[in-house]
Enzyme design. Structure first.
Site, PDB file in Angstrom:
ATOM      1  N   GLU A 146       1.111  -1.342   0.024  1.00 30.47           N
ATOM      2  CA  GLU A 146      -0.005   0.113  -0.257  1.00 30.47           C
ATOM      3  C   GLU A 146       0.927   1.601   0.181  1.00 30.47           C
ATOM      4  O   GLU A 146       0.837   2.242   0.333  1.00 30.47           O
ATOM      5  CB  GLU A 146      -1.144  -0.101   0.949  1.00 30.47           C
ATOM      6  CG  GLU A 146      -2.030  -1.321   0.914  1.00 30.47           C
ATOM      7  CD  GLU A 146      -2.460  -0.758   2.477  1.00 30.47           C
ATOM      8  OE1 GLU A 146      -4.306  -1.666   2.376  1.00 30.47           O
ATOM      9  OE2 GLU A 146      -2.437  -0.668   3.786  1.00 30.47           O
TER      10      GLU A 146
HETATM   11  N1  IFG Z   1      -4.513  -4.012   4.282  1.00 29.04           N
HETATM   12  C1  IFG Z   1      -3.181  -2.787   4.789  1.00 29.04           C
HETATM   13  C2  IFG Z   1      -3.008  -3.540   6.451  1.00 29.04           C
HETATM   14  C3  IFG Z   1      -4.454  -3.671   7.332  1.00 29.04           C
HETATM   15  C4  IFG Z   1      -5.356  -4.672   6.254  1.00 29.04           C
HETATM   16  C5  IFG Z   1      -6.917  -4.017   7.556  1.00 29.04           C
HETATM   17  C6  IFG Z   1      -2.563  -5.564   4.264  1.00 29.04           C
HETATM   18  C7  IFG Z   1      -1.426  -5.842   3.335  1.00 29.04           C
HETATM   19  C8  IFG Z   1      -5.879  -3.969   5.109  1.00 29.04           C
HETATM   20  N2  IFG Z   1      -1.665  -4.158   4.762  1.00 29.04           N
HETATM   21  O1  IFG Z   1      -3.257  -6.482   4.487  1.00 29.04           O
HETATM   22  O2  IFG Z   1      -2.371  -2.794   7.120  1.00 29.04           O
HETATM   23  O3  IFG Z   1      -4.704  -1.984   7.199  1.00 29.04           O
HETATM   24  O4  IFG Z   1      -7.784  -5.452   6.703  1.00 29.04           O
END
Ligand code: IFG
Length: 549
Positions: free
Chosen positions: A366
């Site tokens: 992200e």
């Molecule tokens: N995606 C983000 C996490 C977390 C997650 C919550 C990943 C690799 C959503 N990154 O999952 O930091 O916020 O479900």
């Protein structure tokens, strides 16, 4: 809850036993669990009469019941370990520690390599190489139990299986459940070994901080289900959770809050070492994650020079508080500054020096604020630093957009970049969010958790295969599975257990058992028998209506 000593449970029927437990179950551990179909009383299942009716999770490779009388744990049972001490001997001691509290037996641990005394439980290295480093053979007869494995880790897994074959009351470690003559295990032989090498869980201690004591409870849960990896998500926008000597503000500034504005916290190096030790005793490897270049606001709040934007007066003194919200993707280390890579080098060096495990997780998920070139360049430079300190790099699947070393590992979560990594020869850790994310709600009414990847009821978490989940993935490309628990909405171990149990045992079976031995109907019947164990262990859980508890 202490069972009144007058209540000696020798040949109590289940009903009378349940009555006795209900009578004495005045504390939370035994209060009926409220399920959509009403309270579930704590009833101890009757002892197994045949190995074929086992309720083992994960289900083993092979189970061969024998005829004849069962093995009975008695006051004269001894545990025999190899002469010369070592890990095998320590595993024998851990077995004794598991069985003593509820049975009340002394269970002496004696070293001996010769013929064991009648009625002994023998823990011994040996067995065929085909067992691999984590497999074991468990042989039960009326006058002996033998746990044999090529490596100590295999012995430890054999102990977990033996523990599950004993009546559930054996887990009454805190309740002194006395069942003098009910400690039977039916005769037969189990030969077992895991399908995948990486069987893990991830605990996000950044969004909400979890104490050493809480993490140890999580580790014990993993050990019960033969998981061998705990990935600790140690940094994010909301918090930095590990002491770094060369950058002290990471914890003094970056560690003092969390989602919602709570006190946060961090592990000193001694506390991290204690977690590594505790996990290692249970043959569980700690995999530290420092999420970079994104998810880095806590670091930048501590050292504004790590960011690209001009520091404002508020941030210049490094006093700007960490972020306590839950938006993601907005922060990034500045990829064009030397100070950034000095930071990465110091952090990777200090954490690698106190991590005996082979892996360092660099995150990589992200990142909205960098160009594709900047991101790839950052990951490649970070990868070199990780290998320089002797570790193998793991990253969320987006790292596949950079040039990876063939031994680097990509962790699948959104599944839209996983194939990029695979095409470079990287192995995959399967943790697809729609199946393995323990922070997903079970149902629309689940109070905790998120739902961006969909609802994950127990069957959803169980009924999938890490190799066939994505098209064109070969068995040997998947190093294993992992169940991440993100903690934006999960504040403590009780809440973590609710989101984790029973889905984590489901993922444990996905990671351990042969696909040919797995079925939802089989799992749902077996996992039902684990609820009394969790109750006696004080483990909170979600009583999924998909199971007849
Ligand atoms: N995606 C983000 C996490 C977390 C997650 C919550 C990943 C690799 C959503 N990154 O999952 O930091 O916020 O479900």
């Amino acid at each position: 809850m202490m069972i009144p000593h007058g209540v000696r449970m020798n040949r109590l029927s289940t009903a009378r036993l349940a009555a006795a437990l209900t009578l004495a179950c005045s504390v939370a551990a035994c209060n009926p669990v409220q399920s959509p179909r009403g309270p579930i009383p704590l009833v101890m299942p009757p002892p197994l009469t045949t190995l074929g009716a086992h309720r083992l999770v994960p289900t083993p490779v092979s189970v061969t019941p024998d005829d004849g009388a069962p093995f009975v744990l008695t006051a004269t049972t001894a545990i025999v370990v190899p002469v010369g001490g070592g890990e095998a001997s320590r595993v024998g001691g851990m077995l004794a520690a598991l069985l003593r509290p509820a049975s009340g037996f002394v269970l002496p641990v004696a070293a001996g390599d010769g013929a064991p005394p009648r009625g002994a439980i023998v823990v011994r290295l040996g067995g065929p190489a085909s067992l691999g480093p984590e497999g074991y053979e468990l042989t039960v007869s009326a006058d002996s139990v033998r746990i044999v494995a090529v490596e100590p880790a295999g012995l430890f897994h054999g102990v977990q299986t033996f523990r599950q074959l004993l009546p559930a009351g054996i887990e009454g470690q805190h309740h002194a459940v006395r069942m003098a003559s009910a400690w039977t295990v039916p005769p037969g032989r189990i030969v077992d070994r895991p399908r995948f090498a990486w069987r893990g869980a991830m605990l996000d201690v950044a969004r909400h901080f979890f104490t050493v004591y809480e993490v140890k409870q999580y580790i014990d849960l993993l050990a019960m289900y033969k998981m061998n990896t705990l990935h600790l998500h140690l940094s994010d926008d909301q918090g930095w959770r590990i002491q770094i000597d060369s950058w002290p503000k990471l914890t003094t500034v970056g560690g003092i809050t969390e989602v919602g504005g709570g006190p946060g916290g961090f592990y000193t190096k001694d506390e991290y070492a204690e977690l590594v030790r505790f996990a290692g005793q249970r043959f569980i490897t700690i995999v530290p994650e420092i999420d970079m270049p994104g998810h880095t606001h806590a670091a930048i709040a501590s050292y504004p020079e790590l960011g690209c934007s001009k520091p404002t007066p508020a941030t210049q003194t490094g006093t700007a508080g960490s972020y306590t919200g839950t938006e993601v993707g907005w922060s990034t280390l500045c990829p064009d500054k030397d100070v950034t890579y000095r930071f990465v080098d110091d952090v990777v060096r200090e954490i690698s020096a106190m991590t005996p495990g082979a892996y360092f997780h660099v995150g990589g998920d992200e990142v909205q604020g960098l160009t594709a070139e900047q991101y790839a360049s950052f990951v490649e430079r970070t990868q070199e630093i990780v290998y320089k300190y002797g570790k193998t790099m793991v990253g969320w699947e987006e790292v596949g957009k950079a040039r990876l070393r063939p031994t680097s590992i990509a962790q699948q979560w959104k599944s839209d970049s996983a194939l990029l990594a695979l095409r470079q020869g990287a192995k995959l850790i399967a943790s697809p969010a729609p199946k393995a994310y323990l922070d997903m709600k079970y149902t629309p009414t689940t109070e905790l958790g998120l739902d961006w990847a969909g609802l994950v009821e127990l069957r959803t978490a169980y009924d999938w295969d890490p190799v066939t989940y994505l098209p064109g993935v070969a068995e040997q490309s998947v190093i294993g599975v992992e169940a991440p628990l993100w903690t934006e909405t999960v504040q403590n171990i009780t809440a973590a257990q609710y989101m984790t149990v029973p889905r984590l045992p489901a993922i444990a079976e996905v990671g351990w058992s042969p696909a040919s031995e797995r079925s939802w109907d089989g799992f749902r019947a077996r996992i039902a028998a684990h609820a009394p164990r969790w109750r006696l262990l004080g483990i909170n859980f979600y009583p999924s209506p998909q199971v007849d508890w």
